[in-house]
Design an enzyme around this catalytic site. Structure first.
Site, PDB file in Angstrom:
ATOM      1  N   HIS A  83       0.843  -1.190   0.000  1.00 16.86           N
ATOM      2  CA  HIS A  83       0.000   0.000   0.000  1.00 16.86           C
ATOM      3  C   HIS A  83       0.880   1.242   0.000  1.00 16.86           C
ATOM      4  CE1 HIS A  83      -3.161  -2.802   2.071  1.00 16.86           C
ATOM      5  NE2 HIS A  83      -2.908  -3.133   0.826  1.00 16.86           N
TER       6      HIS A  83
HETATM    7  C1  LIG Z   1       0.169  -9.312  -1.668  1.00 14.71           C
HETATM    8  C2  LIG Z   1      -0.747  -8.146  -1.905  1.00 14.71           C
HETATM    9  C3  LIG Z   1      -1.971  -8.063  -1.241  1.00 14.71           C
HETATM   10  C4  LIG Z   1      -2.805  -6.958  -1.455  1.00 14.71           C
HETATM   11  N1  LIG Z   1      -4.019  -6.940  -0.855  1.00 14.71           N
HETATM   12  C5  LIG Z   1      -4.833  -5.883  -1.051  1.00 14.71           C
HETATM   13  C6  LIG Z   1      -6.124  -5.855  -0.481  1.00 14.71           C
HETATM   14  O1  LIG Z   1      -6.548  -6.781   0.191  1.00 14.71           O
HETATM   15  N2  LIG Z   1      -6.896  -4.748  -0.701  1.00 14.71           N
HETATM   16  C7  LIG Z   1      -6.455  -3.691  -1.432  1.00 14.71           C
HETATM   17  O2  LIG Z   1      -7.183  -2.698  -1.548  1.00 14.71           O
HETATM   18  N3  LIG Z   1      -5.241  -3.725  -2.019  1.00 14.71           N
HETATM   19  C8  LIG Z   1      -4.434  -4.786  -1.851  1.00 14.71           C
HETATM   20  N4  LIG Z   1      -3.221  -4.828  -2.460  1.00 14.71           N
HETATM   21  C9  LIG Z   1      -2.831  -3.681  -3.295  1.00 14.71           C
HETATM   22  C10 LIG Z   1      -3.457  -3.802  -4.682  1.00 14.71           C
HETATM   23  O3  LIG Z   1      -3.047  -4.985  -5.265  1.00 14.71           O
HETATM   24  C11 LIG Z   1      -3.038  -2.593  -5.504  1.00 14.71           C
HETATM   25  O4  LIG Z   1      -3.524  -1.415  -4.862  1.00 14.71           O
HETATM   26  C12 LIG Z   1      -3.614  -2.591  -6.911  1.00 14.71           C
HETATM   27  O5  LIG Z   1      -3.566  -3.858  -7.491  1.00 14.71           O
HETATM   28  C13 LIG Z   1      -2.826  -1.593  -7.737  1.00 14.71           C
HETATM   29  O6  LIG Z   1      -3.335  -1.553  -9.040  1.00 14.71           O
HETATM   30  P1  LIG Z   1      -2.564  -0.729 -10.168  1.00 14.71           P
HETATM   31  O7  LIG Z   1      -3.343  -0.897 -11.403  1.00 14.71           O
HETATM   32  O8  LIG Z   1      -2.292   0.634  -9.661  1.00 14.71           O
HETATM   33  O9  LIG Z   1      -1.114  -1.402 -10.283  1.00 14.71           O
HETATM   34  P2  LIG Z   1      -0.669  -2.905 -10.533  1.00 14.71           P
HETATM   35  O10 LIG Z   1      -1.766  -3.850 -10.287  1.00 14.71           O
HETATM   36  O11 LIG Z   1       0.583  -3.111  -9.769  1.00 14.71           O
HETATM   37  O12 LIG Z   1      -0.370  -2.959 -12.099  1.00 14.71           O
HETATM   38  C14 LIG Z   1       0.689  -2.256 -12.660  1.00 14.71           C
HETATM   39  C15 LIG Z   1       1.205  -3.023 -13.860  1.00 14.71           C
HETATM   40  O13 LIG Z   1       2.131  -2.167 -14.536  1.00 14.71           O
HETATM   41  C16 LIG Z   1       3.204  -2.941 -15.023  1.00 14.71           C
HETATM   42  N5  LIG Z   1       4.364  -2.049 -15.195  1.00 14.71           N
HETATM   43  C17 LIG Z   1       5.116  -1.479 -14.231  1.00 14.71           C
HETATM   44  N6  LIG Z   1       6.067  -0.692 -14.780  1.00 14.71           N
HETATM   45  C18 LIG Z   1       5.914  -0.787 -16.115  1.00 14.71           C
HETATM   46  C19 LIG Z   1       6.597  -0.213 -17.217  1.00 14.71           C
HETATM   47  N7  LIG Z   1       7.621   0.651 -17.045  1.00 14.71           N
HETATM   48  N8  LIG Z   1       6.205  -0.536 -18.475  1.00 14.71           N
HETATM   49  C20 LIG Z   1       5.140  -1.387 -18.670  1.00 14.71           C
HETATM   50  N9  LIG Z   1       4.459  -1.957 -17.657  1.00 14.71           N
HETATM   51  C21 LIG Z   1       4.835  -1.645 -16.395  1.00 14.71           C
HETATM   52  C22 LIG Z   1       3.399  -3.998 -13.955  1.00 14.71           C
HETATM   53  O14 LIG Z   1       4.056  -5.141 -14.515  1.00 14.71           O
HETATM   54  C23 LIG Z   1       1.974  -4.275 -13.505  1.00 14.71           C
HETATM   55  O15 LIG Z   1       1.411  -5.376 -14.176  1.00 14.71           O
HETATM   56  C24 LIG Z   1      -2.384  -5.924  -2.309  1.00 14.71           C
HETATM   57  C25 LIG Z   1      -1.173  -6.020  -2.989  1.00 14.71           C
HETATM   58  C26 LIG Z   1      -0.368  -7.120  -2.813  1.00 14.71           C
HETATM   59  C27 LIG Z   1       0.892  -7.220  -3.590  1.00 14.71           C
END
Ligand SMILES: Cc1cc2nc3c(=O)[nH]c(=O)nc-3n(C[C@H](O)[C@H](O)[C@H](O)COP(=O)(O)OP(=O)(O)OC[C@H]3O[C@@H](n4cnc5c(N)ncnc54)[C@H](O)[C@@H]3O)c2cc1C
Length: 591
Positions: free
Chosen positions: A518
């Site tokens: 987070h």
């Molecule tokens: C173990 C774990 C448990 C969690 N549990 C919870 C929960 O219970 N409740 C909750 O609210 N949140 C939880 N979270 C947090 C939640 O997963 C994230 O807040 C959310 O998934 C973030 O979404 P996002 O789209 O911002 O990023 P992400 O899901 O991280 O997606 C970003 C993507 O961008 C890609 N990327 C990165 N850099 C580049 C680049 N330069 N070029 C191309 N691609 C790139 C990555 O490979 C990734 O696939 C948890 C996270 C983890 C790891």
């Protein structure tokens, strides 16, 4: 030599929850959308199925679904006087790196953050005057309110298949739900999960102590479910393999089985995997962005993807990093307090107690992300008076299990030898008979906590790493003392045979043990370009065709998990682009 490709309407960097929502919504609006994702494609049938998925070595120890720190990482230190060193092994946080991002291996807890977060400075000043917020705590209002986001929260909850019980339906407090939540228009799409014994015991003790336990809302489907886009969920099997794993039952709401397949079925959408975006390109007058460059990590080829709209959705830390590498804003300097990019980075606090009940059988191998009860008595409400404690923010407290992995979850009472015969006997005795009560706490922004570029260390492509400077401050120490006291009081009221009590945080933050993914802040939203990098539509001030979607936008961190507001904001941004921006490109004014 960089190969230039045909211009797309939209290029999305990263395909997790936020990128997936934008991809689906914008492709449906008729825009031609290209998503560039650094990770590869996995599938439930091949990768997240039994027996492969229940592999602690692969997913917990070797971080199979997560960022590869041999290629990309960040440097970390506690304060600006130290030299930051690269995080060579993931620890505290576990960002995802596959199609679906962290949303594949997240746990699924879904919260609605309320106006006490979005209007934090105004609300605290109104309640406590100006003195409770110290000078070195640059918390600020977000520029958005709960009422605007309410329909988008609902959309995310229905997309992700959240199981839960409403606490405040259209202003009517509902028995069994969270009485402190803001009013919602509809109940959750699914009823709560079945509670486990440890959670029931916690809930009874919390209730006896005068608190208001309720089933934690979670994107773990309590029964088979078809979401409004037609994505089909199986019912949760209570196997316990949520956090760090893909769901074998397709019961955990995840982007790779909801928004992403819907986008992929749309001919307007194209996904390119193994595409590592290295830079956002600007036009010569510096008022617009023109696309991105990326490296195909399978063959090293460098490409340029021009686009009319660029969406960064690469996770909070990576979004900030890409903005810094691309010269999109002045990087924050804690000495001069100038620069907005990198400011307000916040993490979260946590602490917990382990309780041992001789002779009890908790069956810890049966669990789900949302089968723990939780209390919200100490967070987004004024029933809890911070005045005597002297801190801003709050905690949530839950009871049950944190993790139930049969190899890594081996709780033993304090004083047990750490190896050998005596440890083996103790671990066999207590595995069935232990449970935990844990708190998660908010973290307020501090002038000395920030992100910038590391002057020394580089990633596999030769770019400077992101540098994180972070520590818990006096506010968090006080907050964690109060939370530990509540955790211990509830725990002791349950009369366990033995207890390892929660202790308040006093030590510097340590990025080695797992805590939570987070991470928030660094490119925050706000009311004007003088106090923020993004407006409330997550559109960059000064670059109207750049949208930066992620928890980087949050100006401070609540104790709640972030993905509820993240999903809501992604839908809110998508709507603003669809209904307003594409008709009249330019800075979106509040409306
Ligand atoms: C173990 C774990 C448990 C969690 N549990 C919870 C929960 O219970 N409740 C909750 O609210 N949140 C939880 N979270 C947090 C939640 O997963 C994230 O807040 C959310 O998934 C973030 O979404 P996002 O789209 O911002 O990023 P992400 O899901 O991280 O997606 C970003 C993507 O961008 C890609 N990327 C990165 N850099 C580049 C680049 N330069 N070029 C191309 N691609 C790139 C990555 O490979 C990734 O696939 C948890 C996270 C983890 C790891």
């Amino acid at each position: 030599m960089v190969r230039k490709l045909k211009e797309a309407d939209v290029v999305i960097v990263g395909l997790g929850w936020t990128g997936g929502i934008l991809a689906k919504e914008l492709a449906e609006a008729g825009l031609n959308v290209v998503a560039l994702e650094r990770g590869g494609m996995r599938s439930t049938s091949n990768d997240y199925s039994m027996p492969n998925i229940r592999d602690e070595l692969r997913y917990v120890v070797r971080h199979d679904l997560m960022m590869d720190t041999t290629q990309q990482t960040l440097t970390i230190r506690n304060d600006p006087a130290q030299e930051a060193l690269p995080m060579r092994r993931l620890g505290a946080f576990l960002p995802g790196e596959v199609v679906g991002g962290s949303g594949v291996h997240w746990t699924g807890h879904v919260w609605r953050w309320t106006d006490n977060e979005f209007k934090i400075r105004a609300r605290y000043e109104e309640r406590y005057g100006k003195n409770l917020i110290p000078d070195d705590m640059p918390i600020q209002d977000w520029g958005i309110g709960y009422d605007e986001l309410e329909p988008y929260y609902e959309r995310f909850e229905y997309t992700a298949g959240v199981s839960g019980k409403a606490g405040n339906l259209k202003g009517q407090i509902q028995p069994g739900g969270n009485p402190f939540e803001a009013q919602r228009g509809r109940d959750y799409p699914l009823p709560p999960l079945t509670p486990i014994l440890a959670s029931e015991m916690f809930a009874k003790a919390a209730y006896r102590s005068g608190y208001h336990p309720f089933p934690r809302p979670s994107a773990n489907a309590s029964r088979p479910y078809t979401n409004p886009d037609g994505a089909q969920f199986g019912a949760c099997q209570y196997c316990g393999y949520c956090m760090r794993f893909g769901c074998e039952a397709n019961a955990k709401g995840s982007p790779h089985m909801t928004v992403i397949p819907t986008a992929m079925a749309n001919p307007n959408f194209e996904l390119r995997t193994h595409a590592w975006v290295t830079k956002v390109l600007k036009d010569s007058d510096g008022k617009r962005v023109t696309g991105v460059t990326y490296t195909n990590v399978l063959n090293g080829e460098e490409l340029e993807q021009p686009a009319r709209i660029v969406v960064l959705a690469a996770y909070a830390l990576n979004n900030v990093h890409l903005m810094m590498l691309s010269g999109l804003g002045e990087i924050y300097d804690p000495a001069t307090q100038k620069g907005l990019l990198g400011r307000n980075y916040c993490y979260q606090t946590s602490n917990g107690a382990t309780l041992f009940f001789e002779g009890r059988h908790f069956n810890p191998f049966m669990n789900a992300g949302g089968s723990n009860d939780v209390i919200d008595d100490f967070h987004s409400n004024w029933a809890f008076d911070r005045g005597p404690h002297g801190f801003v923010g709050g905690s949530i407290i839950s009871g049950g299990f944190n993790t139930v992995l049969p190899i890594s979850y081996r709780p033993v009472p304090a004083g047990t030898p750490q190896w050998g015969k005596a440890w083996k006997a103790a671990t066999a005795k207590w595995y069935q008979a232990a449970m935990t009560i844990v708190s998660a706490g908010s973290v307020m922004a501090n002038r000395a906590n920030y992100l910038d570029l590391d002057p020394t260390y580089k990633n596999a492509l030769g770019q400077p790493l992101l540098r994180m400077t972070f520590d818990f401050k006096a506010n968090e120490h006080k907050l964690s003392r109060q939370a530990a006291d509540v955790v211990n009081a509830i725990a002791r009221s349950m009369n366990p045979t033995a207890i390892i009590p929660a202790s308040a945080r006093t030590q510097p933050w340590d990025y080695v043990p797992h805590q939570s993914t987070h991470n928030i802040g660094g490119a925050i939203m706000g009311t004007d370009p003088g106090n923020s990098v993004l407006n409330k539509y997550l559109q960059a001030w000064g670059y109207h065709n750049l949208f930066v979607v992620g928890a980087n936008a949050f100006p401070h961190n609540a104790a709640y998990n972030p993905t509820g507001p993240l999903g809501a904001l992604a839908y809110f941004t998508a709507d603003a682009i669809k209904t307003r921006y594409i008709k009249s490109p330019g800075e979106l004014m509040p409306g």
